[in-house]
Design an enzyme around this catalytic site. Structure first.
Site, PDB file in Angstrom:
ATOM      1  N   ARG A 102       0.807  -1.272   0.063  1.00  0.00           N
ATOM      2  CA  ARG A 102       0.065  -0.115  -0.042  1.00  0.00           C
ATOM      3  C   ARG A 102       0.836   1.415   0.210  1.00  0.00           C
ATOM      4  O   ARG A 102       1.769   1.362   0.896  1.00  0.00           O
ATOM      5  CB  ARG A 102      -0.857   0.211   1.252  1.00  0.00           C
ATOM      6  CG  ARG A 102      -1.583   1.439   1.394  1.00  0.00           C
ATOM      7  CD  ARG A 102      -2.773   1.057   2.467  1.00  0.00           C
ATOM      8  NE  ARG A 102      -2.511   1.740   3.724  1.00  0.00           N
ATOM      9  CZ  ARG A 102      -3.368   1.623   4.727  1.00  0.00           C
ATOM     10  NH1 ARG A 102      -4.267   0.920   4.544  1.00  0.00           N
ATOM     11  NH2 ARG A 102      -2.819   2.137   5.807  1.00  0.00           N
ATOM     12  N   SER A 116     -12.397  -3.371   1.792  1.00  0.00           N
ATOM     13  CA  SER A 116     -12.499  -2.875   2.872  1.00  0.00           C
ATOM     14  C   SER A 116     -14.014  -2.603   3.439  1.00  0.00           C
ATOM     15  O   SER A 116     -14.637  -1.879   2.529  1.00  0.00           O
ATOM     16  CB  SER A 116     -11.655  -1.345   2.977  1.00  0.00           C
ATOM     17  OG  SER A 116     -10.412  -1.562   2.671  1.00  0.00           O
ATOM     18  N   LYS A 175      -3.789   5.829   7.868  1.00  0.00           N
ATOM     19  CA  LYS A 175      -4.609   6.042   6.459  1.00  0.00           C
ATOM     20  C   LYS A 175      -5.388   7.258   6.789  1.00  0.00           C
ATOM     21  O   LYS A 175      -5.953   7.700   7.530  1.00  0.00           O
ATOM     22  CB  LYS A 175      -5.667   4.842   6.444  1.00  0.00           C
ATOM     23  CG  LYS A 175      -6.524   4.808   5.355  1.00  0.00           C
ATOM     24  CD  LYS A 175      -7.330   3.527   4.926  1.00  0.00           C
ATOM     25  CE  LYS A 175      -7.955   3.478   3.782  1.00  0.00           C
ATOM     26  NZ  LYS A 175      -8.620   2.485   3.517  1.00  0.00           N
TER      27      LYS A 175
END
Lengths: 215, 215
Positions: free
Chosen positions: B42, B111, B140
């Protein structure tokens, strides 16, 4: 390499805020009626989901007139939309990797801005190149320095595939750009921000006729 | 749906700056040696080309130990790398579209952060879900509000596919998260910013054992 004959004469690039812009579809529709031959869906904003929704609407709009839809940067979005092609820059996935992902039939375009990049184009992989920015431009962030009409002509002469000049091209400048020996011109603001995108497209096509008349 | 049996016990998510971070490969390698069972690549930064280069190195690193590599967000990058799977959020391309792009064999994760999203999961399309954020998280941006261990337990009980808790999970909190009935835990900072990622991974796996002992 696509087997289709693509008319790159007047290549409309949507502005970076297009995913949020009301009236996007109406302006694209008018521009196509005015003579736009290819549309690139470009945006710097929006979630992938928003791009997908807007892209679906664009695709449906362009299917009837048969104008190719090319998606900028996002190969996955191009595949998801079953768009006609994808356009990538020098910082994106390598062209040969993109070609592997999209298959043989789709159009693959690549941005170039200097002789090294034009010289590195593999005509068995890439269908067309953008060359620019021809003039200073506000519609693309982190753009390389502008190369001018003479710089464009020098690069266009070396292009192993069809090429479109891009960057700051207005109606007034269009004839000079066409005269530089490009296959077509790519236009962002002069179409996307025109009060009447159809009229702007017709004026740009007329400039092409003028350049041909001179040549 | 992948046919492979995936061990979601300890799911490492690289930090958003990972594409630029020196030592990324060494920390992933140590974390895998310490018991990490899945790695998600990510990042919020870097050009697609930089992601591709780093992703190739990660893929090669993970092939030998047989640990699946899952790419966050970028379906095109996952395909370009021939990664084992892709993980998307609610704002990405719809899961059924992603499944069409990646084919049947690759892992697809999604998610989720509330009951509506968990209830909408199609188990014929999605292989596993992330549920969170369990705790407040800095790693995040624009994360939904944290749901706590009780919220996680409630959602995990409704999950139609394997699920991993994610968001602010530390070594200290890991046993409580495992005890909430999840298939595994997804960890960002506690592994990526650990002085010794191998030791951190071993401590997290020990927490899993502790939670099982209690259950």
């Amino acid at each position: 390499m696509t087997m289709k004959a693509i008319d790159y004469s007047l290549y409309m690039v949507t502005d970076i805020a297009s995913v949020y812009r009301r009236g996007l579809l109406a302006s694209v529709e008018a521009a196509v009626a005015g003579g736009v031959t290819v549309v690139q869906f470009r945006t710097d904003g929006g979630s992938k989901r928003e791009l997908y929704e807007t892209g679906l609407a664009l695709r449906d709009l362009l299917r009837r007139p048969g104008v190719p839809l090319i998606v900028n940067d996002h190969v996955d979005l191009a595949l998801a939309l079953d768009a006609d092609g994808v356009h990538v820059g020098q910082g994106d996935l390598p062209a040969e990797v993109v070609r592997r992902l999209i298959g043989k039939e789709k159009i693959l375009g690549l941005s170039t801005s200097n002789l090294e990049q034009v010289g590195a184009v593999d005509a068995t992989v890439v269908d067309y190149i953008g060359i620019g920015p021809v003039f200073p431009t506000q519609s693309k962030r982190n753009a390389p320095p502008d190369i001018g009409v003479d710089g464009l002509a020098a690069l266009a002469a070396r292009a192993p595939v069809p090429c479109v000049g891009i960057g700051g091209i207005t109606i007034e400048r269009a004839a000079a750009v066409y005269a530089a020996g490009v296959t077509g011109i790519a236009v962002v603001s002069a179409l996307s921000y025109a009060d009447d995108a159809g009229e702007a497209a017709r004026a740009l096509r007329a400039a092409q006729g003028k350049a041909k008349g001179k040549a």
